[in-house]
Design a protein around this motif. Structure first.
Motif, PDB file in Angstrom:
ATOM      1  N   CYS A   1      -4.521 -14.940 -49.500  1.00 25.64           N
ATOM      2  CA  CYS A   1      -4.196 -15.833 -50.628  1.00 25.64           C
ATOM      3  C   CYS A   1      -2.704 -16.062 -50.816  1.00 25.64           C
ATOM      4  O   CYS A   1      -1.865 -15.440 -50.177  1.00 25.64           O
ATOM      5  CB  CYS A   1      -4.851 -15.328 -51.912  1.00 25.64           C
ATOM      6  N   GLY A   2      -2.383 -16.956 -51.752  1.00 32.84           N
ATOM      7  CA  GLY A   2      -1.008 -17.393 -51.976  1.00 32.84           C
ATOM      8  C   GLY A   2      -0.108 -16.357 -52.616  1.00 32.84           C
ATOM      9  O   GLY A   2       1.086 -16.612 -52.778  1.00 32.84           O
ATOM     10  N   VAL A   3      -0.635 -15.199 -52.987  1.00 35.49           N
ATOM     11  CA  VAL A   3       0.238 -14.144 -53.519  1.00 35.49           C
ATOM     12  C   VAL A   3       1.226 -13.707 -52.435  1.00 35.49           C
ATOM     13  O   VAL A   3       2.386 -13.415 -52.713  1.00 35.49           O
ATOM     14  CB  VAL A   3      -0.595 -12.944 -54.029  1.00 35.49           C
ATOM     15  N   GLY A   4       0.772 -13.698 -51.182  1.00 38.36           N
ATOM     16  CA  GLY A   4       1.676 -13.378 -50.074  1.00 38.36           C
ATOM     17  C   GLY A   4       2.118 -11.929 -50.065  1.00 38.36           C
ATOM     18  O   GLY A   4       3.313 -11.628 -49.936  1.00 38.36           O
ATOM     19  N   CYS A   5       1.171 -11.005 -50.171  1.00 39.52           N
ATOM     20  CA  CYS A   5       1.510  -9.586 -50.182  1.00 39.52           C
ATOM     21  C   CYS A   5       2.105  -9.169 -48.833  1.00 39.52           C
ATOM     22  O   CYS A   5       1.582  -9.539 -47.774  1.00 39.52           O
ATOM     23  CB  CYS A   5       0.261  -8.747 -50.448  1.00 39.52           C
ATOM     24  N   GLN A   6       3.134  -8.357 -48.890  1.00 39.78           N
ATOM     25  CA  GLN A   6       3.687  -7.805 -47.653  1.00 39.78           C
ATOM     26  C   GLN A   6       2.860  -6.597 -47.231  1.00 39.78           C
ATOM     27  O   GLN A   6       2.451  -5.787 -48.070  1.00 39.78           O
ATOM     28  CB  GLN A   6       5.144  -7.411 -47.853  1.00 39.78           C
ATOM     29  N   VAL A   7       2.629  -6.512 -45.917  1.00 41.62           N
ATOM     30  CA  VAL A   7       1.775  -5.450 -45.388  1.00 41.62           C
ATOM     31  C   VAL A   7       2.461  -4.743 -44.225  1.00 41.62           C
ATOM     32  O   VAL A   7       3.335  -5.321 -43.560  1.00 41.62           O
ATOM     33  CB  VAL A   7       0.419  -6.011 -44.872  1.00 41.62           C
ATOM     34  N   SER A   8       2.052  -3.509 -44.011  1.00 37.44           N
ATOM     35  CA  SER A   8       2.404  -2.809 -42.784  1.00 37.44           C
ATOM     36  C   SER A   8       1.123  -2.720 -41.958  1.00 37.44           C
ATOM     37  O   SER A   8       0.122  -2.141 -42.401  1.00 37.44           O
ATOM     38  CB  SER A   8       2.926  -1.414 -43.111  1.00 37.44           C
ATOM     39  N   ILE A   9       1.158  -3.340 -40.781  1.00 37.46           N
ATOM     40  CA  ILE A   9      -0.029  -3.338 -39.911  1.00 37.46           C
ATOM     41  C   ILE A   9       0.134  -2.204 -38.903  1.00 37.46           C
ATOM     42  O   ILE A   9       1.090  -2.192 -38.126  1.00 37.46           O
ATOM     43  CB  ILE A   9      -0.178  -4.690 -39.180  1.00 37.46           C
ATOM     44  N   LYS A  10      -0.760  -1.237 -38.956  1.00 41.17           N
ATOM     45  CA  LYS A  10      -0.720  -0.117 -38.005  1.00 41.17           C
ATOM     46  C   LYS A  10      -1.558  -0.515 -36.783  1.00 41.17           C
ATOM     47  O   LYS A  10      -2.735  -0.908 -36.933  1.00 41.17           O
ATOM     48  CB  LYS A  10      -1.300   1.160 -38.615  1.00 41.17           C
TER      49      LYS A  10
END
Ligand code: SF4
Length: 699
Positions: free
Chosen positions: A16-25
């Motif tokens: 969605c448009g919130v655009g959460c930052q993630v760490s992809i392991k």
């Protein structure tokens, strides 16, 4: 084991448009798991989609080789099994598929002219891909018939914001609610659709902020946190909002100094609004006059107030009028341009803001620069090495599909969109797609739209891409490639470039960074935002005032990007929905999203956890209504509108108004858009997804 991974890559959630930052392991070139990190819009938080929704990218249905429709394929229709497409398609090399895709489009251009071909890009694209896609259509076919799903989302909000504020983006980030003491949330259900934003809204109420919910559907997850819960009659937004503004005007609660300093059109507006008394409007909108007065006083007396809205506002034939009212309400009380104030249409898709900024819309070039403006066309002729830009604004999504149906548009290039599910009155859209002489689909799955393709180009999911995206807060954020594309699938920007070369364009890009640098030549919004900064800082908000500035979360404190720096009041009248319930179709159908599923379901229904939580197509109906029909909770109902009929499981939900039915649009087996009305808002050209007259009966 949370420690069992080979590498971790910082990127952005694809939903969605919130655009959460993630760490992809990453483990063995696959996503092992995902964690939220400290991005400006999420501060470590994620919803269920961000946390558990990434495994769709490893699903067995992924397209891994280009496909070309077989000469002996059955007639085009929604008839392809994505796990066994071989009676319809055959594998091809990239060379063959790209040559075939380009030749079909070029032949149509030569024979029927450039306007026989149109393009749908997608908010799933990065900014660079969106920019390249609109450039390919504008440069390669010499017209502006290129659009994307913003048309089905916030096009009417953007039309009203451009008209009255001079900019289509939010005036304040949603995180600014921390500085507000009152907030209106209208036509939006953030706990389902923008869940991480909803956590900020809940925190706001915990520290004493007054939340005003306005929502006809009633099934709103923020309801129990709200000071007011206005379940007004569906489609009567203008009546309710005008009545609130009538109180503010009659009781002189408005901010005279702000109005004199920063607005125009107030005196005409004040005369217009006098007719909309709370007593008269109460009969129309279903909210009593005293509640209307109380809400008006609460909003006007606030030290700082914000307005958030969603598709419950925008997806109406009067969507632009609805947004005009919200803008006027904020202007009346001076609730724009200060901390804790602002107008915020909550954007749906991960990059619908960025794709629009990048010019993936038919009437404007990148940064909303009008195609009708000669200076704008001159600028792009210069940057695009002599390309003449067509000065006539292009056709929008639904208009393009109509021309396809009529045989005027004979070829399409569709990147990431799924109009065979997402368009209103989708049976009409599917018939149109079947008529195309040449359809090029670029996607990660064999979507419903790809069922109709002549050639399918296997593309990349967001965790397989490099580039930038822009969220609802105007935060431009860095997407980093975490895992390789499967099989022979390729990054979308590379495919667009290769196709552009084959249709005769002199393109030379080696990297998304080069595209971003070209975008900066025409987009003032990217001033002081460099690729290098994004690599280091991961997120910079536009507008940005300097190389050290993280960007402006709140804008327009010292005037608006309009004539004399003034925003405008535009009066709005009450317009009925495009069709009214009657004895044959006595209830109101509204459509939308559910927490676990995203848009047409192509991704989330292939995500193991999400599909396990919400596996079956369902609609929500009040238990009393179900009882009247003799249907038990969990039983099946038939929903019929003037367009068609679907059968579906009914969930009993006492929050839904007794005369309404809510139908999520993620389920192909009961596609909501078989039922929806294609009537358009005249300004934003957005369809009325939120109101169809419907008959509900036991199946
Ligand atoms: Fe992804 Fe939106 Fe959920 Fe954040 S709130 S994790 S961006 S779906």
């Amino acid at each position: 084991d949370r420690n069992d991974f080979d590498s971790e890559v910082k990127s952005i959630c694809p939903f969605c448009g919130v655009g959460c930052q993630v760490s992809i392991k990453v483990k063995d070139d696959k996503v092992a798991y995902v964690e939220g990190i400290n991005g400006p819009s999420n501060e470590g938080r994620l919803c269920v989609k961000g946390r558990f929704g990434f495994d769709y990218i490893h699903h067995g249905h992924r397209l891994t080789k280009p496909l070309i429709r077989r000469d002996d394929a059955p007639e085009k229709g929604l008839n392809v099994d994505p796990s066994n497409p071989w009676t319809h398609f055959r594998e091809a090399t990239w060379e063959e598929a790209l040559d075939f895709a380009a030749k079909g489009l070029v032949d149509l251009r030569s024979y029927y002219g450039g306007k026989s071909v149109a393009g749908f890009g997608s908010a799933k694209c990065t900014n660079e891909e969106a920019y390249l896609f609109q450039k390919l259509i504008r440069q390669g076919f010499k017209h502006n018939n290129v659009d994307h799903c913003t048309r089905l989302c916030h096009a009417s909000s953007v039309a009203a914001l451009m008209e009255n504020v001079g900019s289509g983006a939010v005036t304040a980030s949603f995180n600014e609610i921390e500085n507000a003491d009152v907030a209106i949330v209208i036509g939006a259900n953030p706990t389902e659709n923008h869940p991480v934003a909803a956590t900020y809204f809940k925190q706001f109420t915990k520290r004493g902020g007054e939340l005003i919910i306005m929502d006809p559907r009633g099934q709103n997850g923020l309801k129990r946190h709200a000071a007011y819960n206005l379940q007004f009659r569906p489609g009567m937004d203008v009546a309710l909002l005008n009545a609130i503004m009538n109180v503010i005007v009659e009781e002189k609660l408005y901010d005279r100094q702000y109005i004199e300093g920063f607005t125009e059109g107030f005196f005409e507006f004040r005369e217009h609004i006098r007719a909309f008394t709370p007593e008269r409007m109460a009969e129309i909108c279903g909210i009593d006059a005293e509640t209307i007065r109380s809400v008006a006083r609460t909003f006007a007396d606030a030290r700082a107030a914000m307005i958030f809205w969603g598709m419950g506002v925008s997806q109406h034939v009067h969507g632009t009028d609805n947004s005009r009212c919200l803008i006027s309400l904020a202007l009346l009380c001076g609730h724009v341009g200060r901390p804790g104030t602002g107008l915020h249409p909550l954007r749906g898709q991960n990059n619908v803001q960025g794709a629009s900024d990048a010019g993936l819309i038919p009437h404007v070039m990148p940064d909303y620069q009008s195609v009708a403006d000669r200076e704008v066309r001159d600028l792009f002729r210069h940057i695009w090495r002599g390309t003449e830009i067509e000065e006539t604004p292009g056709l929008t999504v639904v208009e393009i599909m109509d021309r396809v149906y009529r045989g005027e548009i004979r070829g399409m290039y569709v990147l990431g969109e799924n109009p065979a599910m997402s368009d209103p009155d989708v049976d009409h859209a599917r018939k149109a797609l079947a008529k195309l002489d040449h359809l090029v689909v670029q996607d990660i799955f064999l979507t419903e739209t790809a069922n109709y393709a002549d050639v399918i180009l296997p593309a990349s999911a967001l965790p397989e891409k490099s580039g930038t995206v822009t969220n609802t807060n105007r935060q431009v954020q860095m997407v980093r490639r975490a895992v390789p594309t499967p099989g022979e699938a390729r990054e979308d920007w590379e495919i667009v470039v290769d196709l552009a070369r084959r249709i005769g364009l002199d393109w030379d890009y080696d990297d998304p960074r080069e595209v971003f640098d070209e975008m900066k030549m025409s987009m003032r919004s990217l001033h002081h935002i460099t690729w290098k900064r994004l690599e280091t800082e991961s997120s910079v908000t536009y507008p940005c005032n300097g190389p050290e500035d993280p960007g402006q979360a709140v804008v327009f404190g010292d005037g608006f990007p309009r004539r004399a720096g003034r925003a405008k009041f535009t009066p709005a009248r009450v317009t009925p929905p495009a069709e009214a319930p009657d004895k044959d179709f006595p209830m109101v159908l509204t459509t939308g999203r559910q927490l676990e599923h995203w848009h047409t379901g192509s991704m989330t229904r292939r995500a193991t956890v999400l599909d396990a939580v919400e596996p079956e197509a369902n609609c929500s109906i009040h238990p009393a209504t179900l009882r009247q029909m003799g249907v038990e909770a969990g039983g099946r109902v038939r929903l019929t509108t003037r367009r068609g009929s679907v059968e579906i499981m009914a969930r009993a939900d006492r929050n839904v108004a007794p005369d309404m039915v809510f139908l999520p649009f993620a389920y192909v087996e009961a596609a909501a858009n078989i039922l929806t009305n294609a009537a358009l808002d005249p300004f934003g050209k957005i369809p009325e997804f939120k109101y169809s007259a419907v008959r509900v009966e036991a199946a």
